[in-house]
Design a protein around this motif. Structure first.
Motif, short mmCIF file in Angstrom:
data_model
loop_
_atom_site.label_atom_id
_atom_site.label_comp_id
_atom_site.label_asym_id
_atom_site.label_seq_id
_atom_site.Cartn_x
_atom_site.Cartn_y
_atom_site.Cartn_z
N ALA A 54 15.39 -25.17 -5.80
CA ALA A 54 14.71 -23.93 -5.42
C ALA A 54 14.57 -23.84 -3.90
N VAL A 55 14.14 -24.93 -3.29
CA VAL A 55 14.00 -24.96 -1.82
C VAL A 55 15.37 -24.79 -1.17
N ALA A 56 16.37 -25.47 -1.71
CA ALA A 56 17.73 -25.36 -1.15
C ALA A 56 18.25 -23.93 -1.27
N ALA A 57 17.98 -23.28 -2.38
CA ALA A 57 18.47 -21.91 -2.59
C ALA A 57 17.80 -20.93 -1.65
N LEU A 58 16.53 -21.18 -1.32
CA LEU A 58 15.79 -20.25 -0.46
C LEU A 58 16.16 -20.36 1.01
N ARG A 59 16.83 -21.44 1.38
CA ARG A 59 17.23 -21.59 2.78
C ARG A 59 18.29 -20.55 3.12
N ALA A 169 19.47 -15.74 -20.99
CA ALA A 169 20.77 -15.57 -20.36
C ALA A 169 21.07 -14.10 -20.10
N TYR A 170 20.67 -13.25 -21.04
CA TYR A 170 20.87 -11.81 -20.83
C TYR A 170 20.11 -11.32 -19.62
N PHE A 171 18.86 -11.74 -19.48
CA PHE A 171 18.04 -11.28 -18.36
C PHE A 171 18.54 -11.84 -17.02
N MET A 172 19.20 -13.00 -17.05
CA MET A 172 19.81 -13.50 -15.83
C MET A 172 20.84 -12.51 -15.30
N ARG A 173 21.66 -12.02 -16.22
CA ARG A 173 22.67 -11.04 -15.83
C ARG A 173 22.03 -9.70 -15.46
N LYS A 174 21.02 -9.30 -16.21
CA LYS A 174 20.34 -8.03 -15.96
C LYS A 174 19.68 -8.04 -14.59
N ALA A 175 19.06 -9.15 -14.21
CA ALA A 175 18.42 -9.25 -12.90
C ALA A 175 19.44 -9.05 -11.79
N ALA A 176 20.63 -9.61 -11.97
CA ALA A 176 21.67 -9.46 -10.95
C ALA A 176 22.12 -8.02 -10.83
N THR A 177 22.16 -7.30 -11.95
CA THR A 177 22.63 -5.90 -11.90
C THR A 177 21.65 -4.99 -11.18
N VAL A 178 20.38 -5.38 -11.06
CA VAL A 178 19.41 -4.56 -10.32
C VAL A 178 19.20 -5.08 -8.91
N GLY A 179 20.05 -6.02 -8.49
CA GLY A 179 20.03 -6.47 -7.11
C GLY A 179 19.14 -7.64 -6.77
N VAL A 180 18.63 -8.36 -7.77
CA VAL A 180 17.81 -9.54 -7.50
C VAL A 180 18.73 -10.70 -7.14
N ASN A 181 18.48 -11.34 -5.99
CA ASN A 181 19.38 -12.41 -5.57
C ASN A 181 19.11 -13.71 -6.33
N ASP A 182 20.06 -14.63 -6.24
CA ASP A 182 19.99 -15.89 -6.99
C ASP A 182 18.76 -16.70 -6.63
N ALA A 183 18.44 -16.79 -5.34
CA ALA A 183 17.32 -17.61 -4.88
C ALA A 183 16.00 -17.12 -5.47
N THR A 184 15.82 -15.80 -5.51
CA THR A 184 14.59 -15.24 -6.05
C THR A 184 14.45 -15.53 -7.54
N THR A 185 15.53 -15.31 -8.28
CA THR A 185 15.50 -15.56 -9.72
C THR A 185 15.18 -17.02 -10.01
N PHE A 186 15.82 -17.92 -9.28
CA PHE A 186 15.60 -19.35 -9.54
C PHE A 186 14.20 -19.78 -9.12
N ALA A 230 21.02 -25.63 -13.60
CA ALA A 230 20.38 -24.35 -13.90
C ALA A 230 20.58 -23.36 -12.75
N LEU A 231 20.56 -23.84 -11.51
CA LEU A 231 20.82 -22.96 -10.37
C LEU A 231 22.25 -22.42 -10.42
N PHE A 232 23.19 -23.29 -10.73
CA PHE A 232 24.58 -22.83 -10.85
C PHE A 232 24.74 -21.84 -12.01
N LEU A 233 23.92 -21.99 -13.06
CA LEU A 233 23.97 -21.04 -14.17
C LEU A 233 23.56 -19.65 -13.69
N VAL A 234 22.49 -19.60 -12.91
CA VAL A 234 22.04 -18.32 -12.36
C VAL A 234 23.13 -17.70 -11.49
N MET A 235 23.77 -18.53 -10.67
CA MET A 235 24.83 -18.03 -9.78
C MET A 235 26.04 -17.55 -10.56
#
Length: 319
Positions: A54-59, A169-186, A230-235
């Motif tokens: 999470a810290v790595a993703a937020l950098r 898993a569905y909401f992971m994809r849905k979050a991306a479609t509304v512009g939420v970045n990977d770092a925020t989701t994770f 899990a981070l790579f899954l979000v990405m």
């Protein structure tokens, strides 16, 4: 494939996910099987290790403060972490050989939701690959049993876990479609996991402070692999169709786990696992090939349209 196409593709991140989760799957049971470390404490260790990626993703990334990001983030985190806790409970009262095949159907829920709610359409070749991958996931989860177990609370819990992970898993994809970045989701996933720590400690009967040092140490090492995966899954979900990413990743990770188990533990895979390996590789290959062909066709259409636009542009007189 160009560099820009590679960076925007889900395939490299799915490959890294398979690597990390495949290794994690091969060694994740060691703290419990060899040292008696409670599953609840393994969850606690996992939730803490989530802070590292999470810290790595937020950098270098901007945390999305919009309410929609928080809503989707908490939905993703709580369905994932909550499902994990319910799985621990189900395994204490029900047979694993029936619970895991049921939970393995969660990608099917993701595929159906993505096709109905997100209007995702996949080529027939990719659909065939998705079916093969789903069958492979179930085969990996099948183990020998006497078949005498009957339904009960464990069955209800297993169904809830299956639905929760499919929805996650569905909401992971849905979050991306509304512009939420990977770092925020994770980050929200990490927060959600930490929120459920008191429940995990209660389920474990308190903090296992008398456990040998090897138990929490090995748990931390293996769960870091889980967290980074899990981070790579979000990405992967933010870059690829949920109807393709979900069955691919869920099918290929067990392949690596089986191979490592064979190499390290000298454990020969069962007939079901062997068939699952073949189907997982075949299905994933079909989906990746179909997705790449779709990308190449889209790129060719874009290039062709740009050429036509240039040819159709009026000549400009030069004074």
């Amino acid at each position: 494939m160009t560099i820009s196409r590679i960076r925007s593709s889900w395939i490299p991140y799915a490959g890294l996910l398979v690597l990390f989760w495949g290794v994690w799957g091969a060694f994740s049971a060691v703290p419990t099987s060899d040292y008696g470390y409670p599953d609840g404490m393994v969850y606690v260790v996992w939730s803490i290790t989530m802070l590292i990626p999470a810290v790595a993703a937020l950098r270098g990334a901007t945390f999305d403060r919009r309410p929609v990001a928080a809503v989707y983030g908490l939905l993703i985190g709580l369905t994932g972490a909550g499902g994990q806790l319910l799985l621990f409970k189900a395994l204490t009262i029900g047979p694993a050989y029936l619970i895991f095949p049921l939970i393995a159907l969660s990608p099917a829920i993701t595929v159906l939701m993505a096709m109905i709610l997100l209007r995702e359409r996949i080529p027939r070749l990719a659909l065939l690959g998705a079916v093969a991958a789903l069958v492979a996931v179930v085969l990996f989860s099948v183990s020998d049993g006497d078949g005498s177990a009957t339904g009960g609370l464990w069955l209800l819990l297993a169904i809830v876990v299956c639905v929760a992970w499919g929805v996650q898993a569905y909401f992971m994809r849905k979050a991306a479609t509304v512009g939420v970045n990977d770092a925020t989701t994770f980050t929200w996933m990490t927060i959600s996991g930490l929120l459920l720590v008191p429940i995990a400690i209660w389920m474990a009967g308190g903090l296992a402070l008398d456990a040998p040092w090897q138990a929490p140490t090995l748990a931390a090492v293996t769960q870091v692999l889980n967290a980074v995966g899990a981070l790579f899954l979000v990405m992967a979900f933010s870059r690829g169709k949920a109807s393709i990413v979900a069955p691919t990743t869920n099918a290929l990770a067990p392949v690596l786990t089986v191979i490592l188990s064979l190499a390290v533990y000298q454990k020969v895979p069962s007939v079901y696992a062997t068939i699952g390996i073949v189907l997982a590789i075949l299905g994933s290959t079909l989906m990746v090939y179909a997705d790449e062909k779709r990308g190449e066709a889209a790129a060719a259409d874009t290039t062709g349209q740009a050429t036509l636009d240039r040819k159709g542009a009026p000549d400009v007189a030069v004074p």
